[in-house]
Design a protein around this motif. Structure first.
Motif, PDB file in Angstrom:
ATOM      1  N   ALA A  57       0.850  -1.167   0.099  1.00 21.74           N
ATOM      2  CA  ALA A  57       0.019  -0.019   0.065  1.00 21.74           C
ATOM      3  C   ALA A  57       0.715   1.181  -0.149  1.00 21.74           C
ATOM      4  CB  ALA A  57      -0.971  -0.088   1.279  1.00 21.74           C
ATOM      5  N   TYR A  58       1.932   1.396   0.753  1.00 24.97           N
ATOM      6  CA  TYR A  58       2.956   2.548   0.737  1.00 24.97           C
ATOM      7  C   TYR A  58       3.395   2.685  -0.795  1.00 24.97           C
ATOM      8  CZ  TYR A  58       6.936   5.293   2.114  1.00 24.97           C
ATOM      9  OH  TYR A  58       7.519   6.492   2.200  1.00 24.97           O
ATOM     10  N   LEU A  59       3.845   1.589  -1.596  1.00 27.23           N
ATOM     11  CA  LEU A  59       4.089   1.876  -2.841  1.00 27.23           C
ATOM     12  C   LEU A  59       3.149   2.282  -3.528  1.00 27.23           C
ATOM     13  CD1 LEU A  59       6.274   1.538  -5.150  1.00 27.23           C
ATOM     14  CD2 LEU A  59       5.896  -0.931  -5.298  1.00 27.23           C
ATOM     15  N   ALA A  60       1.916   1.786  -3.489  1.00 28.59           N
ATOM     16  CA  ALA A  60       0.805   2.453  -4.483  1.00 28.59           C
ATOM     17  C   ALA A  60       0.378   3.691  -4.160  1.00 28.59           C
ATOM     18  CB  ALA A  60      -0.464   1.240  -4.084  1.00 28.59           C
ATOM     19  N   THR A  61       0.528   4.166  -2.895  1.00 29.54           N
ATOM     20  CA  THR A  61       0.203   5.418  -2.218  1.00 29.54           C
ATOM     21  C   THR A  61       1.301   6.551  -3.285  1.00 29.54           C
ATOM     22  OG1 THR A  61      -0.683   4.931  -0.253  1.00 29.54           O
ATOM     23  CG2 THR A  61      -0.073   6.819  -0.612  1.00 29.54           C
ATOM     24  N   ARG A  62       2.412   6.137  -3.102  1.00 26.02           N
ATOM     25  CA  ARG A  62       3.410   6.734  -3.629  1.00 26.02           C
ATOM     26  C   ARG A  62       3.252   7.010  -4.999  1.00 26.02           C
ATOM     27  NH1 ARG A  62       5.476  10.376  -0.267  1.00 26.02           N
ATOM     28  NH2 ARG A  62       7.422   9.976   0.880  1.00 26.02           N
TER      29      ARG A  62
ATOM     30  N   THR B  17      13.536  -1.241   5.812  1.00 27.26           N
ATOM     31  CA  THR B  17      14.346  -0.181   4.995  1.00 27.26           C
ATOM     32  C   THR B  17      13.239   0.002   3.806  1.00 27.26           C
ATOM     33  OG1 THR B  17      15.634  -1.549   3.517  1.00 27.26           O
ATOM     34  CG2 THR B  17      16.433  -0.779   5.571  1.00 27.26           C
ATOM     35  N   ALA B  18      12.187  -0.436   3.783  1.00 33.95           N
ATOM     36  CA  ALA B  18      11.071  -0.290   2.430  1.00 33.95           C
ATOM     37  C   ALA B  18      10.725   0.970   2.008  1.00 33.95           C
ATOM     38  CB  ALA B  18       9.972  -1.266   2.629  1.00 33.95           C
ATOM     39  N   PRO B  19      10.387   1.839   3.169  1.00 41.76           N
ATOM     40  CA  PRO B  19       9.780   3.214   2.772  1.00 41.76           C
ATOM     41  C   PRO B  19      10.979   3.840   2.360  1.00 41.76           C
ATOM     42  CG  PRO B  19       9.171   2.522   5.036  1.00 41.76           C
ATOM     43  CD  PRO B  19      10.015   1.312   4.426  1.00 41.76           C
ATOM     44  N   ALA B  20      12.087   3.984   2.832  1.00 38.85           N
ATOM     45  CA  ALA B  20      13.289   4.704   2.364  1.00 38.85           C
ATOM     46  C   ALA B  20      13.640   4.140   0.852  1.00 38.85           C
ATOM     47  CB  ALA B  20      14.437   4.617   3.219  1.00 38.85           C
ATOM     48  N   ASP B  21      13.680   2.921   0.767  1.00 39.67           N
ATOM     49  CA  ASP B  21      14.218   2.491  -0.500  1.00 39.67           C
ATOM     50  C   ASP B  21      13.347   2.750  -1.721  1.00 39.67           C
ATOM     51  OD1 ASP B  21      16.667   1.286   0.523  1.00 39.67           O
ATOM     52  OD2 ASP B  21      15.720  -0.635   0.882  1.00 39.67           O
ATOM     53  N   ILE B  22      11.865   2.531  -1.194  1.00 38.68           N
ATOM     54  CA  ILE B  22      11.028   2.702  -2.355  1.00 38.68           C
ATOM     55  C   ILE B  22      10.955   4.372  -2.661  1.00 38.68           C
ATOM     56  CG2 ILE B  22       8.438   3.246  -2.621  1.00 38.68           C
ATOM     57  CD1 ILE B  22       8.190   0.571  -0.826  1.00 38.68           C
ATOM     58  N   ASP B  23      11.208   5.320  -1.719  1.00 39.84           N
ATOM     59  CA  ASP B  23      11.268   6.725  -2.282  1.00 39.84           C
ATOM     60  C   ASP B  23      12.646   6.876  -2.890  1.00 39.84           C
ATOM     61  OD1 ASP B  23       8.825   6.919  -0.751  1.00 39.84           O
ATOM     62  OD2 ASP B  23       9.864   8.138   0.927  1.00 39.84           O
TER      63      ASP B  23
ATOM     64  N   ALA C 296       3.971  -6.892   4.919  1.00 39.94           N
ATOM     65  CA  ALA C 296       4.398  -6.404   6.249  1.00 39.94           C
ATOM     66  C   ALA C 296       4.022  -4.844   6.442  1.00 39.94           C
ATOM     67  CB  ALA C 296       6.107  -6.350   6.231  1.00 39.94           C
ATOM     68  N   ARG C 297       3.862  -4.422   7.585  1.00 38.48           N
ATOM     69  CA  ARG C 297       3.634  -3.158   8.176  1.00 38.48           C
ATOM     70  C   ARG C 297       4.771  -2.371   8.517  1.00 38.48           C
ATOM     71  NH1 ARG C 297      -1.739  -2.357   7.082  1.00 38.48           N
ATOM     72  NH2 ARG C 297      -1.637  -0.730   8.502  1.00 38.48           N
ATOM     73  N   VAL C 298       4.803  -1.147   7.875  1.00 37.53           N
ATOM     74  CA  VAL C 298       5.757  -0.192   7.921  1.00 37.53           C
ATOM     75  C   VAL C 298       5.214   1.235   8.378  1.00 37.53           C
ATOM     76  CG1 VAL C 298       7.404  -1.377   6.283  1.00 37.53           C
ATOM     77  CG2 VAL C 298       5.812   0.341   5.376  1.00 37.53           C
ATOM     78  N   SER C 299       6.227   2.022   8.718  1.00 37.28           N
ATOM     79  CA  SER C 299       5.695   3.355   8.872  1.00 37.28           C
ATOM     80  C   SER C 299       5.413   4.287   7.847  1.00 37.28           C
ATOM     81  CB  SER C 299       6.915   4.433   9.859  1.00 37.28           C
ATOM     82  OG  SER C 299       6.608   5.683  10.061  1.00 37.28           O
ATOM     83  N   ALA C 300       4.024   4.776   8.150  1.00 34.03           N
ATOM     84  CA  ALA C 300       3.643   5.825   6.961  1.00 34.03           C
ATOM     85  C   ALA C 300       4.035   7.219   7.186  1.00 34.03           C
ATOM     86  CB  ALA C 300       2.008   5.705   7.164  1.00 34.03           C
ATOM     87  N   ALA C 301       4.817   7.474   7.985  1.00 36.78           N
ATOM     88  CA  ALA C 301       5.244   8.915   8.126  1.00 36.78           C
ATOM     89  C   ALA C 301       5.540   9.701   7.019  1.00 36.78           C
ATOM     90  CB  ALA C 301       6.251   9.006   9.319  1.00 36.78           C
ATOM     91  N   ASN C 302       6.549   9.026   6.026  1.00 38.97           N
ATOM     92  CA  ASN C 302       6.942   9.826   5.116  1.00 38.97           C
ATOM     93  C   ASN C 302       6.004   9.992   3.816  1.00 38.97           C
ATOM     94  OD1 ASN C 302       9.417   9.139   6.110  1.00 38.97           O
ATOM     95  ND2 ASN C 302      10.203   7.841   4.494  1.00 38.97           N
ATOM     96  N   LEU C 303       4.850   9.374   3.973  1.00 39.98           N
ATOM     97  CA  LEU C 303       3.989   9.844   3.024  1.00 39.98           C
ATOM     98  C   LEU C 303       3.050  11.063   3.405  1.00 39.98           C
ATOM     99  CD1 LEU C 303       2.255   6.194   2.775  1.00 39.98           C
ATOM    100  CD2 LEU C 303       3.727   7.152   1.154  1.00 39.98           C
ATOM    101  N   ARG C 304       3.309  11.615   4.400  1.00 41.08           N
ATOM    102  CA  ARG C 304       2.803  12.943   4.487  1.00 41.08           C
ATOM    103  C   ARG C 304       3.289  14.052   3.442  1.00 41.08           C
ATOM    104  NH1 ARG C 304       4.342  11.734  10.220  1.00 41.08           N
ATOM    105  NH2 ARG C 304       2.477  10.793  11.372  1.00 41.08           N
ATOM    106  N   GLU C 305       4.471  13.891   3.078  1.00 35.11           N
ATOM    107  CA  GLU C 305       5.125  14.894   2.093  1.00 35.11           C
ATOM    108  C   GLU C 305       5.177  14.007   0.914  1.00 35.11           C
ATOM    109  OE1 GLU C 305       5.533  17.922   2.470  1.00 35.11           O
ATOM    110  OE2 GLU C 305       4.836  18.069   4.342  1.00 35.11           O
TER     111      GLU C 305
END
Length: 614
Positions: free
Chosen positions: A9-14, A145-151, A175-184
């Motif tokens: 979902a993080y990847l799709a949101t980005r 490291t998924a959020p940082a690597d995706i970004d 797997a669940r990860v932090s959604a904090a980066n998605l705010r920006e």
């Protein structure tokens, strides 16, 4: 927004934040969990295709028209390898496609499990390494490291305008990860301010003493969505702009500063060629100096003496300014040239061939000769002989000259023209496109079959514009399955299938009568019915000018259905430009000494010609 989110979902949101909510691809057991997570994100839409290669082509077309990222989702091994040709084309042509592969679980990879879709050697890095050759960056995600690597990977695609690869093990996808980066939302890297200042100073010095400036615009300007700056630059006195064939419609061809498409010795108007070759100062903006974009290297300007603007750098003389992005360098060029005291008088007379219109022929039923229209009989100024001659011309078999005249009159403003590599693309280059049109092709990678799935992507990316596809019969046979996707999604492009009984571009190069130049004959007009969508399309097969005129009128008034027009053309006939470039390709395939002699002879002969439209 919740505190945590699944990796899928993080990847799709980005992707949605980047304006690319459509996912092209096929399901497979290793990407099912990933797809389930990605499709939980509001606005994200699945676009299933007939195979993974078509999905990569569709994502490429989508990204070009959307001026952003395209995403293709495949399964491990068999799926991603099917798509790799399409991704390689995106790399060659600077299109930011994200290849997302659903992979076996982290545990299976760690233990070297002998799973299906693998090479059963316990090594899961073979295909990642393959993608390293055709992407700007690649990663197999780990949960922590998924959020940082995706970004990071998506920023690379944005900044470098190149495809990237993301492998997602099935357990990491959920797997669940932090959604904090998605705010920006993500934003591409900016230029180095000091380097920009140095570039601006050097450019002012270079422009100071020249009377006029020629600008050659390449496809990377289109990729970076910088058309508005080019339009502003065209308004500066003493500036003349030509485009490479991969960027033909970046500037409306009706603009006084436009000198058309530049193809070295094969440029349609010799005066336009000299405007670029002999420019006191030449600026190369996002250009690619490949064979098909330079008229087989028949350009006469010296790139080393030009001002060159790359995607992430600029060069003036021997000085390269790194960290200067194309949007910023073009903005500075515009500011400097708007303020420069250049000579507003045209350096040479530019007389353009007027766009042709097809003859107004009477409508004929296939297989019959049309009768003379009543208006001809009533017109006392026309003799019976002239009326008979006009009818005879209308009933003659179509050739490329008459076909492209018809297409010229048919293309309306605000059209996306998609032209397949080969006969169709080289015919389309010689068209004078109306304002606010776009030409989508693949002149560098030139993978036949690309444009039919790319039309699917283009229609989804920009539904407010009508898409017109021009494709050869041989090319269509590679990827025609995606016609079913276009039909069943209710999309309404106009598709011209140029049926010349085989690979005419290859016939123009070598061995025109060889058996390998032929393709099996198809009933193209029966395809919508075969794909279960006869009620969503209208079809015609045309052999004469009058039949073409009738079919074009049908396509003009039919906007709620797909229109498929099969155009029967002679196997050895071809557009003007293909005939000339066929000579260059033939010379390139000859032995070294013969090739050099042939290229030089062709350039010498062509350089003295001022081309008319035909």
């Amino acid at each position: 927004m919740t505190d945590t989110i699944s990796v899928g979902a993080y990847l799709a949101t980005r992707l949605a934040q980047l304006g690319s909510p459509h996912l092209f691809g096929l399901p497979g057991d290793f990407n099912l969990s990933l797809l389930d997570e990605m499709l939980t994100v509001d606005g994200v839409e699945w676009v299933g295709t007939a195979n993974e290669l078509n999905a990569a082509y569709a994502a490429d077309g989508y990204a070009r028209v959307r001026r952003g990222i395209g995403a293709v989702v495949t399964t491990f091994g068999v799926g991603e390898l099917s798509a790799i040709n399409g991704v390689a084309g995106s790399f060659a042509e600077d299109v930011p496609v994200v290849q997302i592969t659903g992979m076996p679980s982290t545990a299976a990879q760690r233990d070297g499990a002998l799973v299906h879709h693998s090479l059963v050697d316990g090594n899961f890095e073979h295909f990642v390494r393959a993608y390293e050759q055709v992407t700007a960056a690649s990663i197999v995600l780990k949960t922590h490291t998924a959020p940082a690597d995706i970004d990071r990977i998506l920023l690379t695609a944005l900044t470098e305008s190149k495809p990237v690869y993301i492998g997602v093990p099935s357990d990491v996808a959920v797997a669940r990860v932090s959604a904090a980066n998605l705010r920006e939302p993500l934003a591409a890297f900016t230029s180095d301010s000091r380097q920009l200042l140095r570039f601006a100073e050097a450019l002012r010095a270079a422009v100071y003493s020249v009377p006029r400036v020629g600008v050659l615009v390449g496809p990377r300007v289109h990729r970076a969505s910088l058309e508005p700056i080019i339009r502003s630059l065209a308004d500066a006195p003493g500036v003349y702009i030509a485009t490479q064939s991969g960027s033909k419609a970046i500037l409306d061809e009706s603009h006084p500063a436009s000198v058309g498409t530049y193809l070295g010795a094969h440029t349609r108007v010799d005066a336009a060629r000299r405007t670029i070759d002999d420019a006191p100062l030449l600026i190369l903006a996002g250009t690619i100096m490949s064979d098909l974009l330079t008229g087989f290297f028949t350009h006469r300007f010296d790139p080393d003496r030009a001002v060159e603007l790359g995607l992430t750098w600029a060069r003036i003389g021997e000085t390269t300014f790194f960290g200067v992005h194309l949007g910023d360098s073009l903005r500075i060029v515009n500011e400097v040239l708007q303020d420069a005291r250049l000579d507003p008088a045209p350096p040479i007379s530019l007389t353009w061939p007027a766009p042709s219109s097809p003859a107004q022929a009477p409508v004929a039923t296939p297989g019959t000769v049309a009768a003379a229209p009543a208006t001809l009989a009533a017109d006392a100024t026309l003799t019976d002989a002239s009326a008979t001659a006009e009818v005879a011309i209308a009933a003659e078999p179509l050739v490329h000259e008459s076909f492209w005249r018809g297409v010229q009159s048919f293309i309306a403003p605000n059209t996306i023209v998609v032209a397949e590599a080969g006969t169709a693309f080289f015919g389309a280059i010689d068209l004078t496109l109306p304002d606010n049109c776009d030409l989508l092709g693949q002149p560098i990678w030139s993978s036949i079959g690309f444009t039919l799935p790319a039309t699917l992507g283009a229609c989804i990316a920009e539904p407010s514009k009508r898409t017109v596809l021009l494709i050869g019969d041989g090319s269509a046979q590679l990827t025609v399955q995606e016609l079913a996707s276009i039909l069943h999604r209710g999309l309404t492009p106009v598709i011209f299938v140029l049926n010349n009984g085989g690979y005419t571009i290859e016939r123009a190069i070598q061995s025109p009568s060889a058996v390998y130049q032929d393709v099996t004959p198809w009933n193209f007009t029966a395809l919508p019915a075969a794909f279960g969508a006869a009620d969503r399309a209208v079809t015609r097969s045309v052999r004469t000018e009058s039949e073409l005129t009738d079919a074009l009128a049908l396509a003009t008034r039919t906007t709620d259905k797909l229109v498929l027009i099969e155009v029967i053309l002679p196997p050895l006939d071809s557009p003007r430009l293909l005939r000339l470039l066929g000579e260059g390709l033939s010379a390139a395939n000859a032995p070294v000494g013969a090739a050099a002699a042939a290229v030089n002879a062709t350039d010498d002969a062509l350089s003295s010609i001022v081309y008319s439209e035909n």
